[in-house]
Scaffold this motif. Structure first.
Motif, PDB file in Angstrom:
ATOM      1  N   MET A   2       0.839  -1.203   0.000  1.00 22.40           N
ATOM      2  CA  MET A   2       0.000   0.000   0.000  1.00 22.40           C
ATOM      3  C   MET A   2       0.873   1.253   0.000  1.00 22.40           C
ATOM      4  N   LEU A   3       0.572   2.165  -0.896  1.00 25.83           N
ATOM      5  CA  LEU A   3       1.218   3.462  -0.933  1.00 25.83           C
ATOM      6  C   LEU A   3       0.350   4.408  -0.136  1.00 25.83           C
ATOM      7  N   SER A   4       0.857   4.919   0.946  1.00 23.93           N
ATOM      8  CA  SER A   4       0.032   5.777   1.803  1.00 23.93           C
ATOM      9  C   SER A   4      -0.118   7.157   1.196  1.00 23.93           C
ATOM     10  N   GLY A   5      -1.152   7.867   1.658  1.00 23.03           N
ATOM     11  CA  GLY A   5      -1.342   9.244   1.242  1.00 23.03           C
ATOM     12  C   GLY A   5      -0.125  10.091   1.570  1.00 23.03           C
ATOM     13  N   LYS A   6       0.567   9.726   2.633  1.00 21.97           N
ATOM     14  CA  LYS A   6       1.783  10.444   3.021  1.00 21.97           C
ATOM     15  C   LYS A   6       2.833  10.352   1.916  1.00 21.97           C
ATOM     16  N   SER A   7       2.892   9.205   1.243  1.00 19.52           N
ATOM     17  CA  SER A   7       3.857   9.007   0.168  1.00 19.52           C
ATOM     18  C   SER A   7       3.375   9.595  -1.151  1.00 19.52           C
ATOM     19  N   ALA A   8       2.066   9.696  -1.333  1.00 16.60           N
ATOM     20  CA  ALA A   8       1.515  10.138  -2.608  1.00 16.60           C
ATOM     21  C   ALA A   8       1.526  11.661  -2.750  1.00 16.60           C
ATOM     22  N   ILE A   9       1.422  12.373  -1.641  1.00 15.17           N
ATOM     23  CA  ILE A   9       1.354  13.832  -1.664  1.00 15.17           C
ATOM     24  C   ILE A   9       2.465  14.393  -0.786  1.00 15.17           C
ATOM     25  N   ASN A  10       3.253  15.294  -1.338  1.00 12.68           N
ATOM     26  CA  ASN A  10       4.301  15.949  -0.561  1.00 12.68           C
ATOM     27  C   ASN A  10       3.976  17.435  -0.492  1.00 12.68           C
ATOM     28  N   LYS A  11       3.428  17.864   0.634  1.00  8.04           N
ATOM     29  CA  LYS A  11       3.020  19.260   0.818  1.00  8.04           C
ATOM     30  C   LYS A  11       4.176  20.142   1.263  1.00  8.04           C
ATOM     31  N   TYR A  35      -7.646  20.999   5.220  1.00 10.78           N
ATOM     32  CA  TYR A  35      -8.128  20.517   3.924  1.00 10.78           C
ATOM     33  C   TYR A  35      -7.476  19.167   3.652  1.00 10.78           C
ATOM     34  N   LEU A  36      -8.296  18.141   3.446  1.00 11.13           N
ATOM     35  CA  LEU A  36      -7.791  16.801   3.174  1.00 11.13           C
ATOM     36  C   LEU A  36      -8.206  16.379   1.768  1.00 11.13           C
ATOM     37  N   LEU A  37      -7.239  15.912   0.987  1.00 14.35           N
ATOM     38  CA  LEU A  37      -7.494  15.473  -0.386  1.00 14.35           C
ATOM     39  C   LEU A  37      -7.870  13.998  -0.381  1.00 14.35           C
ATOM     40  N   PHE A  38      -9.045  13.699  -0.933  1.00 16.74           N
ATOM     41  CA  PHE A  38      -9.515  12.315  -0.973  1.00 16.74           C
ATOM     42  C   PHE A  38      -9.222  11.676  -2.321  1.00 16.74           C
ATOM     43  N   LYS A  39      -8.556  10.563  -2.293  1.00 14.08           N
ATOM     44  CA  LYS A  39      -8.168   9.716  -3.421  1.00 14.08           C
ATOM     45  C   LYS A  39      -7.203  10.398  -4.394  1.00 14.08           C
ATOM     46  N   PRO A  40      -6.016  10.719  -3.845  1.00 11.68           N
ATOM     47  CA  PRO A  40      -4.981  11.236  -4.751  1.00 11.68           C
ATOM     48  C   PRO A  40      -4.482  10.123  -5.676  1.00 11.68           C
ATOM     49  N   LEU A  41      -3.706  10.501  -6.629  1.00 13.81           N
ATOM     50  CA  LEU A  41      -3.110   9.578  -7.590  1.00 13.81           C
ATOM     51  C   LEU A  41      -2.341   8.478  -6.851  1.00 13.81           C
ATOM     52  N   PHE A  42      -2.409   7.270  -7.384  1.00 13.55           N
ATOM     53  CA  PHE A  42      -1.679   6.090  -6.930  1.00 13.55           C
ATOM     54  C   PHE A  42      -2.320   5.351  -5.758  1.00 13.55           C
ATOM     55  N   LEU A  43      -3.472   5.802  -5.253  1.00 12.55           N
ATOM     56  CA  LEU A  43      -4.160   5.057  -4.205  1.00 12.55           C
ATOM     57  C   LEU A  43      -5.397   4.385  -4.790  1.00 12.55           C
ATOM     58  N   GLN A  46     -10.106   1.637  -1.872  1.00  8.92           N
ATOM     59  CA  GLN A  46     -10.084   1.201  -0.475  1.00  8.92           C
ATOM     60  C   GLN A  46      -8.933   1.858   0.292  1.00  8.92           C
ATOM     61  N   GLU A  47      -7.768   1.938  -0.328  1.00  6.69           N
ATOM     62  CA  GLU A  47      -6.633   2.602   0.328  1.00  6.69           C
ATOM     63  C   GLU A  47      -6.963   4.061   0.623  1.00  6.69           C
ATOM     64  N   ALA A  48      -7.637   4.719  -0.323  1.00  7.41           N
ATOM     65  CA  ALA A  48      -7.999   6.125  -0.138  1.00  7.41           C
ATOM     66  C   ALA A  48      -9.015   6.288   0.992  1.00  7.41           C
ATOM     67  N   VAL A  49      -9.980   5.379   1.082  1.00  5.84           N
ATOM     68  CA  VAL A  49     -10.973   5.441   2.157  1.00  5.84           C
ATOM     69  C   VAL A  49     -10.280   5.258   3.506  1.00  5.84           C
ATOM     70  N   GLU A  50      -9.431   4.267   3.617  1.00  3.36           N
ATOM     71  CA  GLU A  50      -8.715   4.033   4.887  1.00  3.36           C
ATOM     72  C   GLU A  50      -7.799   5.200   5.235  1.00  3.36           C
ATOM     73  N   ASP A  51      -7.125   5.755   4.227  1.00  3.80           N
ATOM     74  CA  ASP A  51      -6.258   6.914   4.445  1.00  3.80           C
ATOM     75  C   ASP A  51      -7.067   8.100   4.958  1.00  3.80           C
ATOM     76  N   MET A  52      -8.263   8.311   4.403  1.00  4.00           N
ATOM     77  CA  MET A  52      -9.100   9.434   4.828  1.00  4.00           C
ATOM     78  C   MET A  52      -9.596   9.232   6.254  1.00  4.00           C
ATOM     79  N   LYS A  53      -9.983   8.011   6.601  1.00  4.62           N
ATOM     80  CA  LYS A  53     -10.415   7.739   7.978  1.00  4.62           C
ATOM     81  C   LYS A  53      -9.285   8.039   8.960  1.00  4.62           C
ATOM     82  N   THR A  54      -8.084   7.587   8.639  1.00  8.20           N
ATOM     83  CA  THR A  54      -6.927   7.843   9.490  1.00  8.20           C
ATOM     84  C   THR A  54      -6.624   9.334   9.560  1.00  8.20           C
ATOM     85  N   SER A  55      -6.693  10.000   8.419  1.00  2.00           N
ATOM     86  CA  SER A  55      -6.416  11.445   8.378  1.00  2.00           C
ATOM     87  C   SER A  55      -7.423  12.225   9.214  1.00  2.00           C
TER      88      SER A  55
END
Length: 109
Positions: A2-11, A35-43, A46-55
């Motif tokens: 799984m590629l986490s949202g942390k790895s997909a977006i570098n703010k 502001y939280l981005l839901f379902k960035p590239l490479f997720l 399901q990974e995006a949903v779990e990432d958003m819940k954690t975020s």
């Protein structure tokens, strides 16, 4: 893997940087909106949903308001490049509605 949202977006700043800034803002009497981005590239969906819940869970203690922003395809972007080739799909409406139902407060996560 799984590629986490942390790895997909570098703010350009860490979550600890956000926490510190939020605490400073609150100490000065200001509110904080995250502001939280839901379902960035490479997720996947399901990974995006779990990432958003954690975020949401991580952000709730530090923000007065959270804005969930579903990713959209814009012209002349890298995201459009992947979308045109079938390598990206924006999030399903059902995933967005599920997250809105589940992530209504810190006690609901």
């Amino acid at each position: 893997m799984m590629l986490s949202g942390k790895s997909a977006i570098n703010k350009g700043f860490t979550f600890q940087d956000f926490r510190n800034a939020a605490m400073c803002a609150h100490a000065a009497g200001a509110g904080v909106k995250a502001y939280l981005l839901f379902k960035p590239l490479f997720l996947s969906e399901q990974e995006a949903v779990e990432d958003m819940k954690t975020s949401f869970a991580d952000t709730i203690p530090f923000a007065d308001m959270i804005s969930m922003n579903p990713c959209t395809v814009q012209r002349n972007t890298e995201l459009e490049y992947y979308w045109k080739r079938g390598a990206y799909r924006p999030p399903y409406l059902w995933s967005i509605l599920t997250l809105l139902a589940v992530c209504t407060g810190p006690h609901d996560l």
